[in-house]
Structures are given as structure tokens and as C-alpha cells.
Scaffold this active site. Structure first.
Site, PDB file in Angstrom:
ATOM      1  N   LYS A 184      61.086  22.190  19.320  1.00  0.00           N
ATOM      2  CA  LYS A 184      61.826  22.880  20.381  1.00  0.00           C
ATOM      3  C   LYS A 184      62.153  24.297  19.918  1.00  0.00           C
ATOM      4  CE  LYS A 184      64.948  23.816  23.635  1.00  0.00           C
ATOM      5  NZ  LYS A 184      66.275  23.216  23.609  1.00  0.00           N
ATOM      6  N   ASP A 317      69.413  18.067  30.567  1.00  0.00           N
ATOM      7  CA  ASP A 317      70.136  18.910  29.603  1.00  0.00           C
ATOM      8  C   ASP A 317      71.547  18.372  29.338  1.00  0.00           C
ATOM      9  OD1 ASP A 317      70.105  20.896  27.739  1.00  0.00           O
ATOM     10  OD2 ASP A 317      70.254  22.571  29.133  1.00  0.00           O
TER      11      ASP A 317
HETATM   12 ZN   LIG Z   1      68.860  22.036  26.350  1.00  0.00          ZN
END
Ligand SMILES: [Zn+2]
Length: 329
Positions: A184, A317
Site C-alpha cells: 500500500k 476505509d
Molecule cells: Zn485507508
């Protein structure tokens, strides 16, 4: 040991839902799916309304925080956070999510604990920490740099700050030694960080290419947090396969996503959550300002992505303990 689940409605995942259908499990493996009338007997029989395949949460964070302010991390002991995320793991599994793609946080440790059988939770497909340039979205701007790096290492296992292709390559390797299954990165500024601009790209072309090259060689895909379209385009051109958020997606970026066969994870849940409940949860003033601006553009970006035929995956998220389990909202 065989288990038969009889449902009023069975959603097979491919094709139309079936009425009055069953799934039979033989030692944990599916051995039959079809009409209950044709299903074999089993040792144990369960009746329920609906059966469907497990869902994927494609963007979450097991952080053990309780607020919408990441500065909370500096006063939080890792031991507390680690205890809390085991609760989150159970909640998200019970909400029907059998896999979580964890884009930065305790996921590598949590996933291994679940795999070992010591905690109840989904499969966790985790990234370790989020790679960031100095001063980027994954940096804590309110602290001296060495303390910001220490904070990330203390909680998520390894330092996440990297500048220049060589450091970027080394940072990917640090995540791999945590057991990261995906890499990420932050390819634009963000809402929840103090001093950067969500519209502006982060990491140079050379840095992005080094990260993707190293990850690819080790059999991992790279997912990039991106708001601004320049960051989205730069990430895609470097070979990034998933764009997270995509707030300022424009025609050019959307076309490139289709051309590159990339996936958008728009995380619509958090945009709406922060606008509705962020202030109550302690979201800082700078984040509220940036978030309001981004929220206006975000729904246009999602509409454009749908119109252009960009592949979209569900991601919320969610990062706070207590929020896990709301992933299908
Ligand atoms: Zn995030």
C-alpha cells in the site's frame, strides 16, 4: 462431518438467486449447492433465511483507534490496539465478510493470529504499514520526523517513510518481512494528514516504478491511495493495479483505469461517515476542511467511473474499533 444449510433464498454469487435451496459442507468443503429437495442428508442441519458467499472488504485498517484523529496513536499503547483489533476481526466476520484487504495497520499480525487459530476473524490480506514519502500522507506532520517514523514502527512493525528509488525498494522489502500480501502506498496527499494537499501527487515517477518493480518481482500487487487525478495517472503508469478513493478522477484518469484493467476502491462509506459523524468523533479541523472539499467531488468521481465502465470493488476505509461490522452499510 457434514452440515446442510437450508435457506429460503440462496445467492450463489454467479447467476440468479435460488428459492428454497441448500448448501452442504463436507469437512468444511462445499460438496453440494442446489434445491433443498435434491440435497443429501447431513449430520447437522441448519435452517436460515438467506445464504450467500462471504464478502470482501477491500479497504480497511485494523488500527485499534477510537476516534477520527490519527494523533490518538501517539498516546496509545500497541498492546491496547492489538487487543482491540481482535474484537474488530470477529465483528467484521459476523457481518458476512470472510476476507479483509487491510491497507495499513495491525493486519499482518492479526491475520497470522487468525490463521494460527488463536483469534476468530476473516482471512486478512494485509499490507503492513502504508508507504509514504517524507511529509506525505503516511507521515505524522505534527511530530519530528524520527518520532513519526518511530510511531509507525512501534504500532505496525516497520518504518514506512521512504525517499528515492533505493529507499522505496527497501521499504517494500520491510513490508514483506512483516508478511505483507499487498503493498500500500500513498500516491497523493490525503484528508486525515495535516499539511499535504489531496490534489497533489506524492512519490516521483522513479519512486513509483521502483516500488511496483520490487513488489511485482515478489509476486505482490500495489494499491495506491490517490485523490488527485495526476497521482492516479502516475500510479497507473507505474503499474499500480488498484486506486483507493479516486476522489478527483477525471476523464483521462478513468479511461486509463479501463485501459490498464485497474480497479477503483472508492471507499464511499468513510466519505459519508466523516461528513456525518467525523466532528463528533474528534476529526481535526484541517481534516474537516479538506474532507468537505473532497466529499463534493467524490460522488461525481464514482458516477464517472460507473459511466466509463471502471471496475469497482467494495471498500469502506473503516479504521476505528467499534466501526468494524458496519462494512456493508
Ligand atoms: Zn485507508
Amino acid at each position: 462431518m457434514t452440515i446442510r444449510i437450508d435457506a429460503k433464498r440462496l445467492i450463489p454469487g454467479r447467476g440468479e438467486p435460488l428459492a428454497d435451496a441448500s448448501v452442504v459442507l463436507d469437512d468444511g468443503k462445499i460438496s453440494f449447492v442446489g434445491p433443498t429437495a435434491d440435497a443429501p442428508d447431513a449430520d447437522q442441519e441448519i435452517k436460515t433465511d438467506t445464504v450467500m458467499p462471504g464478502l470482501w472488504e477491500c479497504h480497511g485498517h485494523f488500527l485499534g483507534l477510537l476516534t477520527a484523529n490519527f494523533d490518538e496513536l501517539s498516546g496509545l499503547r500497541p498492546q491496547m490496539a492489538a487487543m482491540r483489533v481482535t474484537h474488530d476481526a470477529r465483528n467484521v466476520l459476523e457481518a458476512g465478510f470472510t476476507t479483509v484487504r487491510e491497507m495499513g495497520g495491525y493486519g499482518t499480525f492479526l491475520g497470522r493470529t487468525i490463521d494460527e487459530g488463536w483469534a476468530v476473524g476473516p482471512n486478512v490480506y494485509a499490507s503492513g504499514a502504508m508507504l509514504s514519502q517524507t511529509g506525505g500522507h503516511g507521515d505524522f506532520h505534527g511530530a519530528p520526523l524520527h518520532l513519526a517514523r518511530d510511531l509507525v514502527e512501534r504500532h505496525w512493525g516497520e518504518d514506512n517513510i521512504c525517499d528515492g528509488p533505493d529507499e522505496c525498494r527497501a521499504a517494500v522489502r520491510r513490508m514483506l518481512r512483516l508478511g505483507a500480501k499487498v503493498i500500500k502506498i500513498h500516491a497523493s496527499g490525503g484528508v486525515m494528514s495535516e499539511l499535504d494537499d489531496p490534489i497533489l501527487p506524492q512519490f516521483s515517477k522513479e519512486e513509483l516504478e521502483a516500488i511496483v518493480d520490487e513488489a511485482t518481482r515478489m509476486g505482490r500487487l500495489v494499491g495506491a491511495h490517490c485523490h488527485g487525478s495526476r497521482g492516479i495517472i502516475a500510479a497507473l503508469e507505474a503499474g499500480v493495479k488498484t486506486i483507493e478513493h479516486g476522489t478527483y478522477l477525471n476523464d483521462e484518469a478513468a479511461d486509463l483505469m479501463v485501459e490498464m484493467d485497474a480497479t477503483l476502491v472508492p471507499t464511499r462509506f468513510i466519505v459519508e461517515f466523516l461528513m456525518a459523524e467525523g466532528e463528533k468523533k474528534g476529526m481535526p479541523e484541517y481534516a474537516r476542511r479538506k474532507g468537505e472539499e473532497a466529499a463534493k467531488k467524490h460522488s461525481e468521481a464514482v458516477s464517472l467511473a460507473i459511466e466509463k465502465g471502471v471496475r469497482i470493488a467494495l471498500g469502506t476505509d473503516i479504521w476505528a474499533t467499534g466501526m468494524w461490522g458496519r462494512n456493508a452499510e
